[in-house]
Design a protein around this motif. Structure first.
Motif, short mmCIF file in Angstrom:
data_model
loop_
_atom_site.label_atom_id
_atom_site.label_comp_id
_atom_site.label_asym_id
_atom_site.label_seq_id
_atom_site.Cartn_x
_atom_site.Cartn_y
_atom_site.Cartn_z
N ARG A 3 18.45 12.53 52.69
CA ARG A 3 18.23 11.38 51.90
C ARG A 3 16.70 10.93 51.97
NH1 ARG A 3 22.96 7.42 52.41
NH2 ARG A 3 24.57 8.41 51.57
N ASP A 4 16.39 10.35 50.96
CA ASP A 4 14.97 9.86 51.01
C ASP A 4 14.98 8.64 51.75
OD1 ASP A 4 12.53 9.20 50.11
OD2 ASP A 4 12.91 8.97 47.92
N PRO A 5 13.90 8.60 52.79
CA PRO A 5 14.12 7.31 53.44
C PRO A 5 13.56 6.06 52.87
CG PRO A 5 12.26 8.94 54.17
CD PRO A 5 13.08 9.47 53.22
N GLU A 6 12.76 6.12 51.60
CA GLU A 6 12.26 4.93 50.98
C GLU A 6 13.24 4.38 50.10
OE1 GLU A 6 8.66 6.17 49.09
OE2 GLU A 6 7.65 6.95 50.90
N ARG A 7 14.33 5.14 49.80
CA ARG A 7 15.30 4.85 48.79
C ARG A 7 16.45 4.08 49.61
NH1 ARG A 7 15.91 6.55 42.86
NH2 ARG A 7 17.86 5.38 43.26
N ARG A 8 17.05 2.94 49.21
CA ARG A 8 18.07 2.28 49.71
C ARG A 8 18.98 2.30 48.80
NH1 ARG A 8 15.36 -2.95 50.15
NH2 ARG A 8 13.45 -1.78 49.06
N PRO A 9 20.53 2.40 49.48
CA PRO A 9 21.58 2.36 48.63
C PRO A 9 21.69 1.11 47.71
CG PRO A 9 22.26 2.99 50.89
CD PRO A 9 20.64 2.35 50.94
N GLN A 11 19.76 0.56 45.20
CA GLN A 11 18.15 0.83 44.53
C GLN A 11 18.34 1.61 43.36
OE1 GLN A 11 15.34 2.06 46.86
NE2 GLN A 11 13.47 1.35 45.59
N HIS A 13 16.39 3.13 39.82
CA HIS A 13 15.22 3.75 39.16
C HIS A 13 14.89 3.23 37.84
CE1 HIS A 13 17.03 6.49 36.59
NE2 HIS A 13 18.04 6.72 37.63
#
Length: 68
Positions: A3-9, A11, A13
């Protein structure tokens, strides 16, 4: 699957307007060729070129507006 740590569920694009409008244009041209007799090829090429130019223009405007 990492998982990309910068993206939150949840969120979202930014919308890729160029890809969206180009895809709709090609779908529209394809449907036009399927439902009716083949139109003038030069006219359809002109519609395609103008449509792609319009898509690029919208994509540029959206990118400029997003940076503000």
């Amino acid at each position: 699957m990492a998982r990309d740590p910068e993206r939150r569920p949840g969120q979202t694009h930014p919308t890729d307007w160029l890809a969206l409008l180009c895809g709709l244009l090609f779908i529209g041209v394809g449907v036009r060729y399927m439902i009716a007799p083949a139109p003038d090829s030069v006219m359809m090429l002109l519609v395609l070129i103008v449509g792609l130019g319009f898509s690029a223009f919208v994509a540029i405007l959206s990118k400029v507006a997003r940076k503000r």
